[in-house]
Scaffold this active site. Structure first.
Site, PDB file in Angstrom:
ATOM      1  N   ASP A 283       0.831  -1.214   0.000  1.00  0.00           N
ATOM      2  CA  ASP A 283       0.000   0.000   0.000  1.00  0.00           C
ATOM      3  C   ASP A 283       0.865   1.263   0.000  1.00  0.00           C
ATOM      4  O   ASP A 283       2.001   1.242   0.482  1.00  0.00           O
ATOM      5  CB  ASP A 283      -0.903  -0.042   1.251  1.00  0.00           C
TER       6      ASP A 283
ATOM      7  N   HIS B 155       2.286   3.384  -9.034  1.00  0.00           N
ATOM      8  CA  HIS B 155       2.057   1.948  -9.241  1.00  0.00           C
ATOM      9  C   HIS B 155       3.217   1.333 -10.033  1.00  0.00           C
ATOM     10  O   HIS B 155       3.641   0.214  -9.748  1.00  0.00           O
ATOM     11  CB  HIS B 155       0.737   1.715  -9.982  1.00  0.00           C
TER      12      HIS B 155
ATOM     13  N   LEU C  85      11.149 -19.953  -5.029  1.00  0.00           N
ATOM     14  CA  LEU C  85      10.258 -19.043  -4.310  1.00  0.00           C
ATOM     15  C   LEU C  85       8.882 -19.134  -4.957  1.00  0.00           C
ATOM     16  O   LEU C  85       8.759 -19.052  -6.179  1.00  0.00           O
ATOM     17  CB  LEU C  85      10.787 -17.603  -4.444  1.00  0.00           C
TER      18      LEU C  85
HETATM   19  C1  IPE Z   1      -5.345  -2.619  -0.149  1.00  0.00           C
HETATM   20  O1  IPE Z   1      -5.028  -1.289  -0.324  1.00  0.00           O
HETATM   21  C2  IPE Z   1      -5.336  -3.318  -1.475  1.00  0.00           C
HETATM   22  C3  IPE Z   1      -4.024  -3.486  -2.091  1.00  0.00           C
HETATM   23  C4  IPE Z   1      -2.866  -3.155  -1.556  1.00  0.00           C
HETATM   24  C5  IPE Z   1      -4.050  -4.079  -3.395  1.00  0.00           C
HETATM   25  P1  IPE Z   1      -6.175  -0.196  -0.473  1.00  0.00           P
HETATM   26  O2  IPE Z   1      -5.485   1.112  -0.622  1.00  0.00           O
HETATM   27  O3  IPE Z   1      -7.115  -0.576  -1.549  1.00  0.00           O
HETATM   28  O4  IPE Z   1      -6.921  -0.294   0.919  1.00  0.00           O
HETATM   29  P2  IPE Z   1      -7.813   0.769   1.675  1.00  0.00           P
HETATM   30  O5  IPE Z   1      -8.810   1.287   0.683  1.00  0.00           O
HETATM   31  O6  IPE Z   1      -6.910   1.855   2.147  1.00  0.00           O
HETATM   32  O7  IPE Z   1      -8.426   0.022   2.810  1.00  0.00           O
HETATM   33  C1  IPE Z   2      -1.623   0.301  -3.307  1.00  0.00           C
HETATM   34  O1  IPE Z   2      -1.365   1.660  -3.373  1.00  0.00           O
HETATM   35  C2  IPE Z   2      -1.839  -0.295  -4.675  1.00  0.00           C
HETATM   36  C3  IPE Z   2      -3.246  -0.674  -4.949  1.00  0.00           C
HETATM   37  C4  IPE Z   2      -4.216  -0.643  -4.085  1.00  0.00           C
HETATM   38  C5  IPE Z   2      -3.534  -1.125  -6.291  1.00  0.00           C
HETATM   39  P1  IPE Z   2      -2.557   2.700  -3.330  1.00  0.00           P
HETATM   40  O2  IPE Z   2      -2.949   3.020  -4.736  1.00  0.00           O
HETATM   41  O3  IPE Z   2      -3.662   2.243  -2.466  1.00  0.00           O
HETATM   42  O4  IPE Z   2      -1.832   3.962  -2.694  1.00  0.00           O
HETATM   43  P2  IPE Z   2      -2.458   4.972  -1.644  1.00  0.00           P
HETATM   44  O5  IPE Z   2      -2.982   4.174  -0.505  1.00  0.00           O
HETATM   45  O6  IPE Z   2      -3.539   5.721  -2.368  1.00  0.00           O
HETATM   46  O7  IPE Z   2      -1.321   5.836  -1.267  1.00  0.00           O
HETATM   47 MG    MG Z   3      -4.062   2.458  -0.522  1.00  0.00          MG
END
Ligand code: IPE
Ligand code: IPE
Ligand code: MG
Length: 243
Positions: free
Chosen positions: A24, A41, A135
């Site tokens: 995240d 990303h 792995l």
């Molecule tokens: C969780 O992150 C999903 C992934 C890392 C793929 P999100 O950014 O979607 O989660 P929330 O919305 O903060 O709970």
């Molecule tokens: C996690 O990073 C990747 C996915 C959920 C696909 P985020 O896109 O949720 O990044 P933040 O949480 O907005 O910083």
């Molecule tokens: Mg996120």
């Protein structure tokens, strides 16, 4: 490992066999640099090679990467499209290298809403790497823990298994992860203290570790710190510690 590494990263007495990674913070990483979210990303994919190498080096056998949740479809269409493109590009560019390095790629989640053009390389990557054993990398894409349990229940009902024969093992076997040991450690980057629908069944007794670092900055040192913290945890599984 060389001598300097051994000083910095002493061999750990216990290492988790299976580590889940809630990757995240890509969006916030990009925002902090004045970049579009998709740049975050892309950067998030870049650091995977380091993480895979570190996993092998430190003795982790299975990684599960939370890459896209069933709830992430609710993001703006351009971001969703970008994430699907990144998945396709990554498979195309990295699969041979992953195979050479002995990575066995697997998928957990629901592939049905993905296009044929995306499903095909996913399936061939799984097929190509299925005998590799250095792995195991489970990619959770369009994955949701609740959805997974619903699908397991549907399978069990379809098979006509009598209710009194349904045990915890029956349910575990019908999850996407059937046959894979539960994660011992789940790491979440970017400081959020929540599970966000990741491995809610399998993580019942996982140790959780949260770092404020955004995912694209997660590296070997961060990974080691998480493993070190894990090695100090006392996993009691509901029992009383003796001695
Ligand atoms: C969780 O992150 C999903 C992934 C890392 C793929 P999100 O950014 O979607 O989660 P929330 O919305 O903060 O709970
Ligand atoms: C996690 O990073 C990747 C996915 C959920 C696909 P985020 O896109 O949720 O990044 P933040 O949480 O907005 O910083
Ligand atoms: Mg996120």
């Amino acid at each position: 490992m060389n001598n300097t590494d051994l000083k910095k990263y002493p061999v750990l007495p216990v290492v988790p066999q299976h580590v889940g990674l809630i990757m995240d913070g890509n969006g916030r990483w990009a925002h902090a640099r004045g970049l579009p979210r998709l740049a975050g990303h892309r950067a998030g994919v870049q650091c995977l090679e380091t993480v895979f190498r570190a996993a092998v080096e430190f003795g982790v056998s299975i990684l599960t990467l939370y890459a896209f949740s069933t709830e992430n479809w609710n993001r703006p269409e351009s971001e969703v499209r970008g994430l699907l493109r990144i998945l396709g590009d990554t498979l195309q560019n990295e699969i041979d290298k992953l195979d050479e390095h002995g990575v066995q790629l697997r998928h957990i989640g629901d592939l049905t809403p993905l296009s044929e053009a995306l499903k095909r390389p996913i399936c061939s990557a799984i097929e190509l790497t299925k005998e590799n054993d250095r792995l195991i990398v489970n990619v959770a894409f369009n994955y949701g823990g609740r959805r997974e349990i619903v699908e397991a229940v549907r399978d069990i009902v379809r098979l006509g298994i009598p209710p009194e024969q349904i045990s915890e093992e029956t349910i575990a076997e019908h999850l996407y992860t059937g046959g894979v040991p539960d994660p011992d450690l789940i790491i979440r980057t970017s400081g959020e203290m929540r599970v966000s629908n990741f491995m809610i069944w399998q993580g019942a007794y996982a140790e959780y570790y949260v770092t404020p670092t955004f995912w694209p900055d997660f590296d070997r040192d961060e990974f080691y710190q998480a493993l070190l913290a894990f090695s100090h945890r006392k996993r009691r599984f509901g029992e009383v510690e003796i001695g």
